[in-house]
Enzyme design. Structure first.
Site, PDB file in Angstrom:
ATOM      1  N   ARG A   1      11.583   3.610   3.456  1.00 52.22           N
ATOM      2  CA  ARG A   1      11.086   2.760   4.691  1.00 52.22           C
ATOM      3  C   ARG A   1      12.314   1.809   4.986  1.00 52.22           C
ATOM      4  O   ARG A   1      12.905   1.408   3.981  1.00 52.22           O
ATOM      5  CB  ARG A   1       9.863   1.985   3.987  1.00 52.22           C
TER       6      ARG A   1
ATOM      7  N   ARG B   1       0.748  -1.115   0.219  1.00 54.93           N
ATOM      8  CA  ARG B   1      -0.038  -0.107   0.141  1.00 54.93           C
ATOM      9  C   ARG B   1       0.806   1.275   0.117  1.00 54.93           C
ATOM     10  O   ARG B   1       0.590   2.130  -0.846  1.00 54.93           O
ATOM     11  CB  ARG B   1      -0.927  -0.066   1.244  1.00 54.93           C
ATOM     12  N   THR B   2       1.769   1.436   1.150  1.00 57.42           N
ATOM     13  CA  THR B   2       2.547   2.440   1.155  1.00 57.42           C
ATOM     14  C   THR B   2       3.395   2.878  -0.315  1.00 57.42           C
ATOM     15  O   THR B   2       3.173   4.113  -0.751  1.00 57.42           O
ATOM     16  CB  THR B   2       3.492   2.529   2.281  1.00 57.42           C
TER      17      THR B   2
ATOM     18  N   LYS C   1      25.979  -4.481  -1.739  1.00 52.94           N
ATOM     19  CA  LYS C   1      27.627  -4.139  -1.601  1.00 52.94           C
ATOM     20  C   LYS C   1      28.188  -3.660  -0.316  1.00 52.94           C
ATOM     21  O   LYS C   1      29.475  -3.398  -0.256  1.00 52.94           O
ATOM     22  CB  LYS C   1      28.118  -3.427  -2.881  1.00 52.94           C
TER      23      LYS C   1
ATOM     24  N   HIS D   1       5.189   5.884  11.640  1.00 47.03           N
ATOM     25  CA  HIS D   1       4.786   5.742  10.212  1.00 47.03           C
ATOM     26  C   HIS D   1       3.647   6.926  10.093  1.00 47.03           C
ATOM     27  O   HIS D   1       2.598   6.796  10.000  1.00 47.03           O
ATOM     28  CB  HIS D   1       4.036   4.495   9.954  1.00 47.03           C
TER      29      HIS D   1
HETATM   30  C1  NCD Z   1       1.679  -1.096   8.269  1.00 50.09           C
HETATM   31  C2  NCD Z   1       3.215  -0.892   8.282  1.00 50.09           C
HETATM   32  O1  NCD Z   1       4.103  -1.178   7.604  1.00 50.09           O
HETATM   33  O2  NCD Z   1       3.531  -0.492   9.496  1.00 50.09           O
HETATM   34  N1  NCD Z   1       1.404  -1.368   6.835  1.00 50.09           N
HETATM   35  C3  NCD Z   1       0.993  -0.246   6.150  1.00 50.09           C
HETATM   36  O3  NCD Z   1       2.107   0.558   5.917  1.00 50.09           O
HETATM   37  N2  NCD Z   1      -0.418   0.000   5.719  1.00 50.09           N
HETATM   38  C4  NCD Z   1       1.278  -2.232   8.911  1.00 50.09           C
HETATM   39  C5  NCD Z   1       1.691  -3.402   9.310  1.00 50.09           C
HETATM   40  O4  NCD Z   1       2.625  -3.842   8.339  1.00 50.09           O
HETATM   41  O5  NCD Z   1       1.069  -4.094   9.998  1.00 50.09           O
END
Ligand code: NCD
Length: 304
Positions: free
Chosen positions: A103, A53-54, A82, A131
């Site tokens: 991320r 999703r993100t 590397k 997040h």
């Molecule tokens: C979440 C995350 O990556 O923290 N997912 C997201 O970005 N919608 C929640 C999760 O992984 O449980």
């Protein structure tokens, strides 16, 4: 938005949040008005952890603003393999893009990386830390479905490792909400988050059992047990499968209870909830596009 980098929900004031949400609402009403807003802008995607999703909604968001992405791709296919440091990687990719989305599995990584770059850097999840853009779309979804003040919000599941929980809890302190945290003792809120909420004067209650507070809730935010963060698989197994809901659980709740989940879900919301009027988690995921468009629009506006 006053901030170039978006690292933690703690930095967001009520005004910051509302200005993104208002713009997102505008965008959702007439996306075509924004279609050429950032023609040619490039968003650098650096995902060191899995994402559906993100990553895809950031990608959709910049494309719907007229821009495009440069994507580092899987870690195994990049120079990280590397031995390149995160500091070097972001310093290189900032030369290819107008903003970066990061991320990474290490808590604190986004804050550290932001110190090395001048373009806006957005934290898309730093380990069990924060997040903040998930929080913006969560709060957008809450506002569209239940309003924002005078709410009782239940947040259930992995409160220890869940970064979406930590960000949401901080951001909600800007609004008149009571937060009910529901988890096994071993997955309760980290002390640092509890301390911050206390400092903010937030109304917070902690529970190990959902049943007795469920009838009082306006929103129930369910989360996945973050298996990948457990130092020991046996600790995960000890809590896996607890704190699940199904249509039966929701039998006695208020008609307008809103059930949310940042997704992905494993088994914490049974599929029979999907067809009830309570389920908002797919809508919530879809809201990621207008909300991230609004955020990018503000950050890139500041860059011009
Ligand atoms: C979440 C995350 O990556 O923290 N997912 C997201 O970005 N919608 C929640 C999760 O992984 O449980």
């Amino acid at each position: 938005m006053r901030h170039d980098h978006v690292i933690s929900a703690k930095q967001l004031t009520r005004g910051d949040i509302e200005s993104v949400l208002d713009r997102a609402r505008d965008i959702a009403a007439d996306p075509s008005a924004y279609a050429s807003r950032h023609d040619g802008a490039l968003l650098g995607l650096l995902f060191f952890e899995p994402s559906t999703r993100t990553k895809m909604s950031f990608s959709a968001a910049i494309k719907r603003l007229g821009g495009g992405v440069v994507d580092m791709g899987p870690v195994d296919a990049s120079s990280v393999k590397k031995g390149e440091s995160l500091a070097d990687t972001v310093r290189v990719i900032e030369g290819y893009a107008d903003a970066l989305v990061l991320r990474h599995p290490s808590e604190g990584s986004a804050k550290m990386a932001a110190e090395y770059v001048d373009v806006p850097l957005i934290n898309a999840g730093d380990g069990a830390g924060q997040h903040p853009t998930q929080t913006l779309l969560d709060i957008y979804t809450i506002r569209e479905n239940a309003g924002l003040d005078d709410l009782s919000i239940g947040i259930m599941g992995d409160l220890k490792y869940g970064r979406t929980v930590h960000s949401l809890a901080h951001a909600l302190t800007n609004f008149e909400t009571t937060q009910h945290f529901v988890s096994p003792d071993t997955l309760a809120l980290p002390r640092s988050v509890r301390y911050d909420l206390h400092e903010e004067g937030a109304s917070v209650k902690e529970h190990t059992d959902l049943e007795h507070i469920l009838p009082d809730l306006d929103v129930l935010y369910v989360t996945r047990i973050q298996r990948e963060r457990f130092p020991d698989e046996s600790e995960y197994r000890a809590v896996a499968g607890q704190y699940q809901i199904d249509a039966g659980t929701l039998g006695a709740v208020a008609d307008d209870l809103v059930v949310m989940h940042p997704l992905p879900r494993v088994d914490e919301i049974a599929s029979d909830v999907d067809n009830t009027d309570h389920a908002r988690y797919f809508q919530q995921a879809h809201n990621g596009v207008p909300v991230r468009m609004a955020l990018l629009d503000q950050l890139l506006e500041g860059e011009q």
